[in-house]
Design a protein around this motif. Structure first.
Motif, PDB file in Angstrom:
ATOM      1  N   VAL A  71      40.865  -9.748 -28.308  1.00  0.00           N
ATOM      2  CA  VAL A  71      40.072 -10.414 -29.348  1.00  0.00           C
ATOM      3  C   VAL A  71      40.030  -9.560 -30.612  1.00  0.00           C
ATOM      4  N   ILE A  72      39.819  -8.259 -30.450  1.00  0.00           N
ATOM      5  CA  ILE A  72      39.770  -7.365 -31.608  1.00  0.00           C
ATOM      6  C   ILE A  72      41.098  -7.357 -32.342  1.00  0.00           C
ATOM      7  N   SER A  73      42.202  -7.272 -31.608  1.00  0.00           N
ATOM      8  CA  SER A  73      43.518  -7.230 -32.251  1.00  0.00           C
ATOM      9  C   SER A  73      43.845  -8.531 -32.956  1.00  0.00           C
ATOM     10  N   ARG A  74      43.435  -9.666 -32.381  1.00  0.00           N
ATOM     11  CA  ARG A  74      43.683 -10.964 -33.041  1.00  0.00           C
ATOM     12  C   ARG A  74      42.857 -11.078 -34.318  1.00  0.00           C
ATOM     13  N   ALA A  75      41.624 -10.586 -34.279  1.00  0.00           N
ATOM     14  CA  ALA A  75      40.798 -10.602 -35.494  1.00  0.00           C
ATOM     15  C   ALA A  75      41.436  -9.754 -36.581  1.00  0.00           C
ATOM     16  N   GLN A  76      41.910  -8.569 -36.232  1.00  0.00           N
ATOM     17  CA  GLN A  76      42.554  -7.699 -37.217  1.00  0.00           C
ATOM     18  C   GLN A  76      43.813  -8.340 -37.782  1.00  0.00           C
ATOM     19  N   ALA A  77      44.584  -9.024 -36.934  1.00  0.00           N
ATOM     20  CA  ALA A  77      45.813  -9.669 -37.394  1.00  0.00           C
ATOM     21  C   ALA A  77      45.531 -10.770 -38.415  1.00  0.00           C
ATOM     22  N   LEU A  78      44.345 -11.357 -38.319  1.00  0.00           N
ATOM     23  CA  LEU A  78      43.949 -12.400 -39.273  1.00  0.00           C
ATOM     24  C   LEU A  78      43.220 -11.824 -40.483  1.00  0.00           C
ATOM     25  N   GLY A  79      43.140 -10.506 -40.559  1.00  0.00           N
ATOM     26  CA  GLY A  79      42.455  -9.871 -41.682  1.00  0.00           C
ATOM     27  C   GLY A  79      40.951  -9.938 -41.589  1.00  0.00           C
ATOM     28  N   LEU A  80      40.422 -10.084 -40.373  1.00  0.00           N
ATOM     29  CA  LEU A  80      38.978 -10.195 -40.173  1.00  0.00           C
ATOM     30  C   LEU A  80      38.420  -8.881 -39.637  1.00  0.00           C
ATOM     31  N   GLN A  81      37.198  -8.570 -40.000  1.00  0.00           N
ATOM     32  CA  GLN A  81      36.515  -7.406 -39.453  1.00  0.00           C
ATOM     33  C   GLN A  81      35.901  -7.794 -38.115  1.00  0.00           C
ATOM     34  N   PRO A  82      36.406  -7.265 -37.015  1.00  0.00           N
ATOM     35  CA  PRO A  82      35.887  -7.707 -35.711  1.00  0.00           C
ATOM     36  C   PRO A  82      34.469  -7.228 -35.470  1.00  0.00           C
ATOM     37  N   LEU A  83      33.617  -8.141 -35.052  1.00  0.00           N
ATOM     38  CA  LEU A  83      32.264  -7.795 -34.632  1.00  0.00           C
ATOM     39  C   LEU A  83      32.027  -8.471 -33.290  1.00  0.00           C
ATOM     40  N   ILE A  84      31.967  -7.662 -32.260  1.00  0.00           N
ATOM     41  CA  ILE A  84      31.723  -8.170 -30.912  1.00  0.00           C
ATOM     42  C   ILE A  84      30.526  -7.435 -30.341  1.00  0.00           C
TER      43      ILE A  84
ATOM     44  N   HIS B  21      33.175 -14.646 -36.534  1.00  0.00           N
ATOM     45  CA  HIS B  21      34.361 -15.384 -36.981  1.00  0.00           C
ATOM     46  C   HIS B  21      34.954 -16.237 -35.861  1.00  0.00           C
ATOM     47  N   PHE B  22      34.116 -16.686 -34.940  1.00  0.00           N
ATOM     48  CA  PHE B  22      34.643 -17.427 -33.801  1.00  0.00           C
ATOM     49  C   PHE B  22      35.368 -18.696 -34.228  1.00  0.00           C
ATOM     50  N   GLU B  23      34.876 -19.334 -35.287  1.00  0.00           N
ATOM     51  CA  GLU B  23      35.528 -20.562 -35.748  1.00  0.00           C
ATOM     52  C   GLU B  23      36.950 -20.304 -36.228  1.00  0.00           C
ATOM     53  N   ARG B  24      37.241 -19.092 -36.695  1.00  0.00           N
ATOM     54  CA  ARG B  24      38.596 -18.718 -37.110  1.00  0.00           C
ATOM     55  C   ARG B  24      39.448 -18.259 -35.930  1.00  0.00           C
ATOM     56  N   LEU B  25      38.813 -17.668 -34.943  1.00  0.00           N
ATOM     57  CA  LEU B  25      39.536 -17.059 -33.835  1.00  0.00           C
ATOM     58  C   LEU B  25      39.769 -18.004 -32.662  1.00  0.00           C
TER      59      LEU B  25
ATOM     60  N   PRO C 243      37.916  -0.904 -24.556  1.00  0.00           N
ATOM     61  CA  PRO C 243      38.903  -1.950 -24.812  1.00  0.00           C
ATOM     62  C   PRO C 243      40.222  -1.357 -25.298  1.00  0.00           C
ATOM     63  N   ALA C 244      41.297  -2.009 -24.931  1.00  0.00           N
ATOM     64  CA  ALA C 244      42.639  -1.487 -25.199  1.00  0.00           C
ATOM     65  C   ALA C 244      43.079  -1.812 -26.616  1.00  0.00           C
ATOM     66  N   VAL C 245      42.445  -1.126 -27.595  1.00  0.00           N
ATOM     67  CA  VAL C 245      42.798  -1.288 -29.012  1.00  0.00           C
ATOM     68  C   VAL C 245      42.781   0.085 -29.663  1.00  0.00           C
ATOM     69  N   SER C 246      43.271   0.140 -30.905  1.00  0.00           N
ATOM     70  CA  SER C 246      43.229   1.379 -31.655  1.00  0.00           C
ATOM     71  C   SER C 246      41.795   1.833 -31.855  1.00  0.00           C
ATOM     72  N   PRO C 247      41.510   3.135 -31.731  1.00  0.00           N
ATOM     73  CA  PRO C 247      40.139   3.619 -31.960  1.00  0.00           C
ATOM     74  C   PRO C 247      39.590   3.266 -33.343  1.00  0.00           C
ATOM     75  N   ARG C 248      40.481   3.024 -34.294  1.00  0.00           N
ATOM     76  CA  ARG C 248      40.008   2.678 -35.642  1.00  0.00           C
ATOM     77  C   ARG C 248      39.304   1.343 -35.683  1.00  0.00           C
ATOM     78  N   ALA C 249      39.525   0.524 -34.640  1.00  0.00           N
ATOM     79  CA  ALA C 249      38.881  -0.787 -34.615  1.00  0.00           C
ATOM     80  C   ALA C 249      37.422  -0.715 -34.189  1.00  0.00           C
ATOM     81  N   ILE C 250      37.021   0.427 -33.604  1.00  0.00           N
ATOM     82  CA  ILE C 250      35.667   0.556 -33.090  1.00  0.00           C
ATOM     83  C   ILE C 250      34.841   1.371 -34.073  1.00  0.00           C
ATOM     84  N   ALA C 251      33.752   0.758 -34.549  1.00  0.00           N
ATOM     85  CA  ALA C 251      32.855   1.467 -35.476  1.00  0.00           C
ATOM     86  C   ALA C 251      32.142   2.569 -34.738  1.00  0.00           C
ATOM     87  N   VAL C 252      31.900   3.676 -35.410  1.00  0.00           N
ATOM     88  CA  VAL C 252      31.192   4.805 -34.807  1.00  0.00           C
ATOM     89  C   VAL C 252      29.802   4.909 -35.446  1.00  0.00           C
TER      90      VAL C 252
END
Length: 268
Positions: free
Chosen positions: A170-183, A117-121, A259-268
């Motif tokens: 980057v992860i938090s900005r993606a979440q704020a835009l309703g995007l599923q972060p994939l880095i 989603h780089f074009e959105r971010l 990364p300094a984000v909620s653990p819920r943002a990181i897929a396990v």
């Protein structure tokens, strides 16, 4: 996916890693074995440290295998610390400004991976840069922007924390835009004194990273590579995903990269 090599240790010629080994970086530009694409022909670059504070820097859009200048430079340049990269583009056109490594002051940086989603971010990430760093951006890649964000978050003083903050942002900005972060982020960077590497992904597919000692060199000479140069399994150690690697005068150290984000943002 791109391929790269980073080295810190006793001074050696760039050709010892870039062109001479059986599965050298030049060979990997045509037949990589641990990447999604076997061919990495969208440009190349090298950054090396010598007598001056800032690194030497050479990049071009030609495939690495077809540039005789690269072979000649690698044969003549000796350095105790250098980065070399061959590109398979995922974001940004094939231009010299989009070729790795990127350099800012004494820092050099290169990356293998992707930012979905780089074009959105892109716009919201750029807005976090101060005027000086925003003006320093020359290309259009996600990699260069991630490098500048790390500088914004304090790379000069605290490399690990700055990179964790940049990726977390980057992860938090993606979440704020309703995007599923994939880095997917496997990177190397240096200030000319130490070498740092990261292997990280928000899913289970972090790009590969290996460490190894240079045969015939001092015991504290290390290279970090996207894939090994030979089949000597005793020489190479895979760096686990979620790791931050430091290579200094004290040797090599591997620490968790979180990364300094909620653990819920990181897929396990």
């Amino acid at each position: 996916m791109c391929r790269w090599v980073a080295y810190r240790g006793a001074q050696c010629f760039l050709e010892d890693l870039v062109t001479s080994p059986a599965h050298s970086l030049i060979d990997q530009s045509q037949c990589a074995t641990e990447a999604k694409t076997a061919t990495n022909g969208d440009g190349f670059g090298i950054a090396w440290y010598g007598e001056r504070d800032e690194p030497g820097h050479y990049r071009d859009i030609l495939p690495a295998w077809s540039d005789d200048n690269l072979r000649s430079l690698a044969r003549q340049i000796a350095s105790p610390l250098f980065l070399a990269h061959i590109r398979a583009s995922t974001a940004g056109r094939t231009t010299r400004d989009n070729c790795h490594p990127f350099v800012h002051g004494r820092w050099s940086f290169m990356h293998n991976g992707q930012l979905s989603h780089f074009e959105r971010l892109e716009r919201v990430l750029e807005a976090r840069l101060d005027d000086q760093l925003y003006s320093a951006r020359k290309g259009s890649t996600d990699s260069e922007l991630l490098f500048l964000l790390a500088l914004e978050f304090g790379l000069e003083d605290h490399p690990k924390q700055a990179l964790e903050a940049a990726i977390g942002f980057v992860i938090s900005r993606a979440q704020a835009l309703g995007l599923q972060p994939l880095i997917r982020f496997t990177a190397a960077l240096s200030d000319g004194a130490s070498l740092y590497c990261v292997r990280f992904a928000t899913d289970k597919f972090a790009p590969t990273l290996y460490s190894g000692r240079m045969t015939g060199h001092a015991h504290d000479s290390y290279c970090l590579v996207s894939e090994p140069f030979d089949e000597d399994t005793h020489r190479w150690s895979e760096i686990p995903a979620g790791s931050f690697v430091s290579v200094t005068d004290a040797g090599i150290d591997v620490a968790p990269f979180r990364p300094a984000v909620s653990p819920r943002a990181i897929a396990v």
